[in-house]
Design a protein around this motif. Structure first.
Motif, PDB file in Angstrom:
ATOM      1  N   PRO A 161      -3.232   8.761  -6.672  1.00 25.69           N
ATOM      2  CA  PRO A 161      -3.250   9.628  -5.482  1.00 25.69           C
ATOM      3  C   PRO A 161      -2.763  11.042  -5.767  1.00 25.69           C
ATOM      4  CG  PRO A 161      -1.602   7.876  -5.264  1.00 25.69           C
ATOM      5  CD  PRO A 161      -2.318   7.629  -6.539  1.00 25.69           C
ATOM      6  N   ILE A 162      -1.907  11.179  -6.764  1.00 21.85           N
ATOM      7  CA  ILE A 162      -1.390  12.511  -7.092  1.00 21.85           C
ATOM      8  C   ILE A 162      -2.521  13.399  -7.605  1.00 21.85           C
ATOM      9  CG2 ILE A 162       0.208  13.787  -8.599  1.00 21.85           C
ATOM     10  CD1 ILE A 162       1.934  11.219  -8.611  1.00 21.85           C
ATOM     11  N   LEU A 163      -3.407  12.811  -8.391  1.00 23.61           N
ATOM     12  CA  LEU A 163      -4.512  13.585  -8.972  1.00 23.61           C
ATOM     13  C   LEU A 163      -5.756  13.585  -8.072  1.00 23.61           C
ATOM     14  CD1 LEU A 163      -4.270  12.565 -12.728  1.00 23.61           C
ATOM     15  CD2 LEU A 163      -3.226  14.496 -11.550  1.00 23.61           C
ATOM     16  N   GLY A 164      -5.664  12.927  -6.917  1.00 22.25           N
ATOM     17  CA  GLY A 164      -6.808  12.902  -6.003  1.00 22.25           C
ATOM     18  C   GLY A 164      -7.884  11.903  -6.402  1.00 22.25           C
ATOM     19  N   VAL A 207       0.881  -1.166   0.000  1.00 22.54           N
ATOM     20  CA  VAL A 207       0.000   0.000   0.000  1.00 22.54           C
ATOM     21  C   VAL A 207       0.916   1.213   0.000  1.00 22.54           C
ATOM     22  CG1 VAL A 207      -1.774   1.284   1.252  1.00 22.54           C
ATOM     23  CG2 VAL A 207      -1.719  -1.228   1.389  1.00 22.54           C
ATOM     24  N   ALA A 208       0.631   2.185  -0.869  1.00 19.56           N
ATOM     25  CA  ALA A 208       1.438   3.408  -0.899  1.00 19.56           C
ATOM     26  C   ALA A 208       0.522   4.614  -1.007  1.00 19.56           C
ATOM     27  CB  ALA A 208       2.415   3.365  -2.076  1.00 19.56           C
ATOM     28  N   ALA A 209       1.042   5.751  -0.598  1.00 22.41           N
ATOM     29  CA  ALA A 209       0.257   6.994  -0.641  1.00 22.41           C
ATOM     30  C   ALA A 209       1.204   8.178  -0.762  1.00 22.41           C
ATOM     31  CB  ALA A 209      -0.573   7.127   0.627  1.00 22.41           C
ATOM     32  N   LYS A 210       0.615   9.372  -0.902  1.00 21.70           N
ATOM     33  CA  LYS A 210       1.433  10.587  -0.946  1.00 21.70           C
ATOM     34  C   LYS A 210       2.146  10.717   0.386  1.00 21.70           C
ATOM     35  CE  LYS A 210      -1.568  13.791  -2.470  1.00 21.70           C
ATOM     36  NZ  LYS A 210      -2.029  15.095  -2.978  1.00 21.70           N
ATOM     37  N   ASP A 267      -7.034   7.703  -2.364  1.00 20.67           N
ATOM     38  CA  ASP A 267      -6.213   8.041  -1.199  1.00 20.67           C
ATOM     39  C   ASP A 267      -4.907   7.259  -1.229  1.00 20.67           C
ATOM     40  OD1 ASP A 267      -8.261   9.670   0.064  1.00 20.67           O
ATOM     41  OD2 ASP A 267      -9.321   7.781   0.440  1.00 20.67           O
ATOM     42  N   VAL A 268      -5.033   5.976  -1.568  1.00 18.34           N
ATOM     43  CA  VAL A 268      -3.861   5.101  -1.577  1.00 18.34           C
ATOM     44  C   VAL A 268      -3.881   4.243  -2.848  1.00 18.34           C
ATOM     45  CG1 VAL A 268      -3.794   4.937   0.956  1.00 18.34           C
ATOM     46  CG2 VAL A 268      -5.022   3.200  -0.351  1.00 18.34           C
ATOM     47  N   ILE A 269      -2.767   3.546  -3.074  1.00 14.61           N
ATOM     48  CA  ILE A 269      -2.724   2.549  -4.149  1.00 14.61           C
ATOM     49  C   ILE A 269      -2.282   1.219  -3.542  1.00 14.61           C
ATOM     50  CG2 ILE A 269      -2.178   4.258  -5.929  1.00 14.61           C
ATOM     51  CD1 ILE A 269       0.722   3.250  -5.911  1.00 14.61           C
ATOM     52  N   LEU A 283     -12.012   4.520   2.563  1.00 16.20           N
ATOM     53  CA  LEU A 283     -10.701   4.718   1.943  1.00 16.20           C
ATOM     54  C   LEU A 283     -10.783   4.411   0.445  1.00 16.20           C
ATOM     55  CD1 LEU A 283      -7.657   5.231   2.794  1.00 16.20           C
ATOM     56  CD2 LEU A 283      -7.423   2.736   2.743  1.00 16.20           C
ATOM     57  N   LYS A 284     -10.329   5.358  -0.371  1.00 15.44           N
ATOM     58  CA  LYS A 284     -10.346   5.127  -1.825  1.00 15.44           C
ATOM     59  C   LYS A 284      -9.024   4.481  -2.248  1.00 15.44           C
ATOM     60  CE  LYS A 284     -11.645   9.429  -2.706  1.00 15.44           C
ATOM     61  NZ  LYS A 284     -11.745  10.592  -3.596  1.00 15.44           N
ATOM     62  N   VAL A 285      -9.137   3.287  -2.834  1.00 12.73           N
ATOM     63  CA  VAL A 285      -7.955   2.476  -3.158  1.00 12.73           C
ATOM     64  C   VAL A 285      -7.890   2.246  -4.672  1.00 12.73           C
ATOM     65  CG1 VAL A 285      -6.781   0.282  -2.749  1.00 12.73           C
ATOM     66  CG2 VAL A 285      -8.243   1.263  -0.952  1.00 12.73           C
ATOM     67  N   ALA A 286      -6.850   2.749  -5.323  1.00  9.91           N
ATOM     68  CA  ALA A 286      -6.669   2.492  -6.757  1.00  9.91           C
ATOM     69  C   ALA A 286      -5.722   1.312  -6.932  1.00  9.91           C
ATOM     70  CB  ALA A 286      -6.094   3.724  -7.445  1.00  9.91           C
ATOM     71  N   THR A 287      -6.067   0.405  -7.819  1.00 10.12           N
ATOM     72  CA  THR A 287      -5.236  -0.787  -7.996  1.00 10.12           C
ATOM     73  C   THR A 287      -5.596  -1.570  -9.247  1.00 10.12           C
ATOM     74  OG1 THR A 287      -4.430  -2.785  -6.870  1.00 10.12           O
ATOM     75  CG2 THR A 287      -6.784  -2.315  -6.665  1.00 10.12           C
ATOM     76  N   LYS A 288      -4.604  -2.369  -9.667  1.00  2.03           N
ATOM     77  CA  LYS A 288      -4.837  -3.360 -10.717  1.00  2.03           C
ATOM     78  C   LYS A 288      -5.242  -4.676 -10.061  1.00  2.03           C
ATOM     79  CE  LYS A 288      -0.881  -3.535 -13.031  1.00  2.03           C
ATOM     80  NZ  LYS A 288       0.191  -3.632 -14.043  1.00  2.03           N
ATOM     81  N   PHE A 289      -4.996  -4.754  -8.731  1.00  7.29           N
ATOM     82  CA  PHE A 289      -5.188  -6.017  -7.999  1.00  7.29           C
ATOM     83  C   PHE A 289      -6.357  -5.884  -7.022  1.00  7.29           C
ATOM     84  CE2 PHE A 289      -0.776  -5.573  -9.294  1.00  7.29           C
ATOM     85  CZ  PHE A 289      -0.555  -6.773  -9.947  1.00  7.29           C
TER      86      PHE A 289
END
Ligand code: PRP
Length: 207
Positions: A144-147, A96-99, A150-152, A110-116
Motif C-alpha cells: 500500500p505504501i507504493l500504491g 486487513v490493514a491500510a495506510k 489499497d489494503v493488505i 479493492l486491490k488486496v495484497a496478500t500471501k493468503f
C-alpha cells in the motif's frame, strides 16, 4: 515410532517443550546445529524441523504423523488432516490493514495484497465486495505504501510492523493460533500414542 514435524523457529522450540513435558523428550533437538532430524528411540519419537508453512504438507502426506501448524496455514491451504487441539500459543490475528486514513470507495474494485489469497478471497466474498488479489510472498506491508494495493491481508502479532510502516488495522479477519494436527491414517494406526500426547498437552494448556 511417532514422527513429528515441528515449525522451525521460536514457536517450534516452545512447542517442543510442551511435547517433552508430555513424555516425548528428545534433548538433542535443542542443541544448536544445522541438523533437521532428531530421534529418541527410547521415547519412540522422531522430530523434524521444517518450514512453518510446510508442516501441514508433511502431515497430510504422512511423512509426519503429527505436527504443529498455524491456523492461518490450515485456513489458506485446507490440508486434509485432523485438527486435534488449539495449542494456545503462537497467538496473533489475520487482519486487513491500510495506510492511515484510508477510506474504501465501494464503487471501485479493492486491490488486496496478500500471501493468503484464499483467506482474503473468502473474507471479501462473504460481504460481496469486489476485489483484485495481488499475491505476494513477503514484506506485504510495502504494497500500500507504493500504491501496489489499497489494503493488505496479513498476520498481525504485536502490530510493530504496521506501526513502523505507517499502516493501521482496519478490521480483524480471524484470530490465529498454533494447532496440533494429525495425519488421518496415522491417527487410526498410532491412535494410542497420539491421543496420549494430545491429552498431556491439553492438560498443560489448561494448567
Ligand atoms: C509476519 C507478518 C508481518 C509480521 C507481523 O511476517 O507477515 O509482517 O510478521 O508481526 P508484528 O505485528 O509483531 O510486527 P514474517 O516475519 O513472518 O515475515 P514475512 O511475512 O515478511 O515473510
Amino acid at each position: 515410532m511417532l514422527n513429528i514435524a515441528l515449525p522451525k523457529g521460536r514457536l517450534g522450540e516452545r512447542v517442543y517443550n510442551m511435547f517433552a513435558a508430555a513424555g516425548f523428550e528428545c534433548p538433542a533437538l535443542l542443541e544448536n546445529s544445522r541438523k533437521l532430524i532428531f530421534e529418541n528411540e527410547e521415547a519412540g519419537v522422531r522430530y523434524f524441523w521444517v518450514k512453518p508453512s510446510d508442516v501441514a504438507i508433511y502431515v497430510e502426506r504422512g511423512a509426519a504423523d503429527i505436527g504443529v501448524a498455524g491456523k492461518d496455514i490450515l485456513l489458506e491451504y485446507a490440508p486434509d488432516v485432523y485438527e486435534l487441539l488449539d495449542m494456545n500459543t503462537g497467538i496473533c490475528r489475520m487482519a486487513v490493514a491500510a495506510k492511515k486514513g484510508f477510506r474504501d470507495d465501494p464503487k471501485k474494485t479493492l486491490k488486496v495484497a496478500t500471501k493468503f489469497s484464499n483467506i482474503a478471497r473468502a473474507h471479501y466474498a462473504s460481504r460481496g465486495r469486489d476485489i483484485d488479489i495481488i499475491h505476494l510472498n513477503g514484506s506485504i506491508e510495502i504494497a500500500p505504501i507504493l500504491g501496489l494495493s489499497d489494503v493488505i491481508v496479513d498476520i498481525v502479532e504485536t502490530g510493530t510492523t504496521l506501526k513502523e510502516n505507517d499502516l493501521e488495522v482496519i478490521e480483524t479477519v480471524v484470530p490465529i493460533s498454533a494447532r496440533l494436527i494429525a495425519n488421518k491414517a496415522s491417527f487410526k494406526f498410532k491412535g494410542d500414542d497420539i491421543e496420549r500426547l494430545t491429552k498431556h498437552i491439553a492438560e498443560q494448556i489448561k494448567g
